[in-house]
Design a protein around this motif. Structure first.
Motif, mmCIF file in Angstrom:
data_model
loop_
_atom_site.group_PDB
_atom_site.id
_atom_site.type_symbol
_atom_site.label_atom_id
_atom_site.label_comp_id
_atom_site.label_asym_id
_atom_site.label_seq_id
_atom_site.Cartn_x
_atom_site.Cartn_y
_atom_site.Cartn_z
ATOM 1 N N MET A 1 0.822 -1.407 -0.034
ATOM 2 C CA MET A 1 -0.180 0.073 -0.036
ATOM 3 C C MET A 1 0.807 1.315 -0.018
ATOM 4 S SD MET A 1 -2.765 1.403 2.685
ATOM 5 C CE MET A 1 -2.317 0.434 4.055
ATOM 6 N N LYS A 2 0.466 2.213 -0.829
ATOM 7 C CA LYS A 2 1.367 3.630 -0.801
ATOM 8 C C LYS A 2 0.260 4.548 -0.317
ATOM 9 C CE LYS A 2 3.714 2.708 -4.986
ATOM 10 N NZ LYS A 2 3.892 3.166 -6.423
ATOM 11 N N ILE A 3 0.749 5.499 0.417
ATOM 12 C CA ILE A 3 0.346 6.506 1.087
ATOM 13 C C ILE A 3 0.985 7.914 0.600
ATOM 14 C CG2 ILE A 3 -0.247 7.801 3.463
ATOM 15 C CD1 ILE A 3 -0.299 4.858 4.787
ATOM 16 N N LEU A 4 -0.060 8.758 0.271
ATOM 17 C CA LEU A 4 0.662 10.049 -0.296
ATOM 18 C C LEU A 4 -0.119 11.268 0.532
ATOM 19 C CD1 LEU A 4 2.049 11.738 -2.594
ATOM 20 C CD2 LEU A 4 0.005 11.310 -3.838
ATOM 21 N N ILE A 5 0.746 11.860 0.986
ATOM 22 C CA ILE A 5 0.220 13.093 2.021
ATOM 23 C C ILE A 5 0.615 14.165 1.465
ATOM 24 C CG2 ILE A 5 0.249 14.105 4.275
ATOM 25 C CD1 ILE A 5 0.893 11.242 5.455
ATOM 26 N N ILE A 6 -0.617 15.256 1.017
ATOM 27 C CA ILE A 6 -0.373 16.291 0.538
ATOM 28 C C ILE A 6 -1.059 17.503 1.355
ATOM 29 C CG2 ILE A 6 -0.877 17.787 -1.484
ATOM 30 C CD1 ILE A 6 -1.032 14.992 -3.200
ATOM 31 N N ARG A 7 -0.139 18.409 1.571
ATOM 32 C CA ARG A 7 -0.844 19.511 2.452
ATOM 33 C C ARG A 7 -1.503 20.385 1.194
ATOM 34 N NH1 ARG A 7 -0.772 22.178 6.879
ATOM 35 N NH2 ARG A 7 -0.265 24.494 7.046
ATOM 36 N N HIS A 8 -2.573 21.345 1.840
ATOM 37 C CA HIS A 8 -3.468 22.321 1.013
ATOM 38 C C HIS A 8 -2.543 23.189 0.366
ATOM 39 C CE1 HIS A 8 -3.237 25.462 3.812
ATOM 40 N NE2 HIS A 8 -3.325 24.267 4.708
ATOM 41 N N ALA A 9 -3.238 23.927 -0.852
ATOM 42 C CA ALA A 9 -2.286 25.048 -1.317
ATOM 43 C C ALA A 9 -2.426 26.159 -0.667
ATOM 44 C CB ALA A 9 -3.163 25.163 -2.951
ATOM 45 N N LYS A 10 -1.743 27.385 -1.144
ATOM 46 C CA LYS A 10 -1.816 28.477 -0.453
ATOM 47 C C LYS A 10 -3.084 29.202 -0.274
ATOM 48 C CE LYS A 10 0.824 32.980 -0.406
ATOM 49 N NZ LYS A 10 -0.440 33.725 -0.577
ATOM 50 N N VAL A 11 -3.578 29.320 1.051
ATOM 51 C CA VAL A 11 -4.671 29.901 1.300
ATOM 52 C C VAL A 11 -4.714 31.649 1.009
ATOM 53 C CG1 VAL A 11 -6.399 30.406 3.171
ATOM 54 C CG2 VAL A 11 -5.167 28.298 3.091
ATOM 55 N N TYR A 52 -8.246 10.313 0.262
ATOM 56 C CA TYR A 52 -9.032 11.074 1.318
ATOM 57 C C TYR A 52 -8.763 12.270 1.638
ATOM 58 C CZ TYR A 52 -10.282 6.174 2.478
ATOM 59 O OH TYR A 52 -10.834 4.685 2.386
ATOM 60 N N ILE A 53 -9.640 13.255 1.783
ATOM 61 C CA ILE A 53 -9.221 14.833 2.037
ATOM 62 C C ILE A 53 -10.045 15.112 3.318
ATOM 63 C CG2 ILE A 53 -8.815 15.047 -0.225
ATOM 64 C CD1 ILE A 53 -11.639 16.478 -0.129
ATOM 65 N N SER A 54 -9.446 16.253 4.133
ATOM 66 C CA SER A 54 -10.139 16.746 5.455
ATOM 67 C C SER A 54 -11.506 17.284 4.860
ATOM 68 C CB SER A 54 -9.271 17.706 6.118
ATOM 69 O OG SER A 54 -9.186 18.782 5.488
ATOM 70 N N LYS A 55 -12.142 17.785 5.682
ATOM 71 C CA LYS A 55 -13.497 18.431 5.340
ATOM 72 C C LYS A 55 -13.324 19.881 4.946
ATOM 73 C CE LYS A 55 -16.530 15.070 7.353
ATOM 74 N NZ LYS A 55 -18.096 15.125 7.697
ATOM 75 N N TYR A 61 -10.581 21.885 -2.664
ATOM 76 C CA TYR A 61 -9.958 22.849 -3.925
ATOM 77 C C TYR A 61 -8.728 22.050 -4.479
ATOM 78 C CZ TYR A 61 -13.878 26.131 -3.397
ATOM 79 O OH TYR A 61 -14.985 26.635 -3.334
ATOM 80 N N THR A 62 -7.642 21.889 -3.445
ATOM 81 C CA THR A 62 -6.475 21.424 -3.943
ATOM 82 C C THR A 62 -6.347 20.073 -4.544
ATOM 83 O OG1 THR A 62 -5.216 22.657 -1.949
ATOM 84 C CG2 THR A 62 -4.099 21.126 -2.720
ATOM 85 N N ALA A 63 -7.099 19.161 -3.801
ATOM 86 C CA ALA A 63 -7.521 17.843 -4.580
ATOM 87 C C ALA A 63 -8.140 18.133 -6.016
ATOM 88 C CB ALA A 63 -8.423 17.120 -3.531
ATOM 89 N N ARG A 64 -8.921 18.785 -6.113
ATOM 90 C CA ARG A 64 -9.467 19.001 -7.608
ATOM 91 C C ARG A 64 -8.339 19.340 -8.387
ATOM 92 N NH1 ARG A 64 -14.740 17.695 -9.413
ATOM 93 N NH2 ARG A 64 -14.256 18.952 -10.744
ATOM 94 N N LYS A 65 -7.765 20.450 -7.971
ATOM 95 C CA LYS A 65 -6.492 20.668 -8.944
ATOM 96 C C LYS A 65 -5.702 19.581 -9.129
ATOM 97 C CE LYS A 65 -3.976 23.576 -11.164
ATOM 98 N NZ LYS A 65 -4.293 24.576 -12.135
ATOM 99 N N MET A 66 -5.474 18.852 -8.147
ATOM 100 C CA MET A 66 -4.248 17.946 -8.364
ATOM 101 C C MET A 66 -4.526 16.620 -9.015
ATOM 102 S SD MET A 66 -1.741 18.563 -5.092
ATOM 103 C CE MET A 66 -0.591 17.887 -5.659
ATOM 104 N N PHE A 67 -5.855 16.085 -8.676
ATOM 105 C CA PHE A 67 -6.486 14.994 -9.211
ATOM 106 C C PHE A 67 -7.702 14.989 -9.970
ATOM 107 C CE2 PHE A 67 -4.635 14.127 -4.982
ATOM 108 C CZ PHE A 67 -3.711 12.985 -5.303
ATOM 109 N N GLY A 68 -7.814 16.197 -10.318
ATOM 110 C CA GLY A 68 -9.109 16.444 -11.481
ATOM 111 C C GLY A 68 -10.694 15.879 -10.713
ATOM 112 N N ASP A 69 -10.954 14.935 -11.668
ATOM 113 C CA ASP A 69 -12.532 14.672 -11.286
ATOM 114 C C ASP A 69 -12.720 13.295 -10.305
ATOM 115 O OD1 ASP A 69 -13.747 16.939 -12.612
ATOM 116 O OD2 ASP A 69 -13.706 15.755 -14.650
ATOM 117 N N GLU A 70 -11.633 13.016 -9.911
ATOM 118 C CA GLU A 70 -11.554 11.752 -9.004
ATOM 119 C C GLU A 70 -12.445 11.807 -8.060
ATOM 120 O OE1 GLU A 70 -9.889 8.819 -9.628
ATOM 121 O OE2 GLU A 70 -8.970 9.365 -11.427
#
Length: 84
Positions: A1-11, A52-55, A61-70
């Motif tokens: 299993m691979k885990i990728l942790i990404i912090r949000h973009a600049k607020v 998985y993303i936080s609420k 918005y960051t996940a949409r930019k990075m992963f598209g329509d997933e």
């Protein structure tokens, strides 16, 4: 299993230089709700079966930019702190 942790973009929020306790609480709430600057982000090309993303809206918005329509699973389990 691979885990990728990404912090949000600049607020897109400018913090006050000085504030009272109640003003700080208000600033924290304001930080949690604005848009983010996703312009420098590039889409990620990776095999992700579950994302998985936080609420917080900034992570969405960051996940949409990075992963598209997933499809994303939003969870409160991925949160560093919670403003009351």
């Amino acid at each position: 299993m691979k885990i990728l942790i990404i912090r949000h973009a600049k607020v897109n929020h400018i913090w006050k230089k000085w504030c009272t306790s109640s003003e700080f609480d208000e600033q924290c709430s304001m930080y949690d709700t604005p848009s983010v600057d996703t312009s420098p982000l590039n889409p990620l090309m990776c095999d992700a079966s579950d994302i998985y993303i936080s609420k917080l809206i900034r992570t969405y918005y960051t996940a949409r930019k990075m992963f598209g329509d997933e499809k994303f699973t939003r969870t409160s389990l991925i949160m560093g702190y919670q403003v009351p």
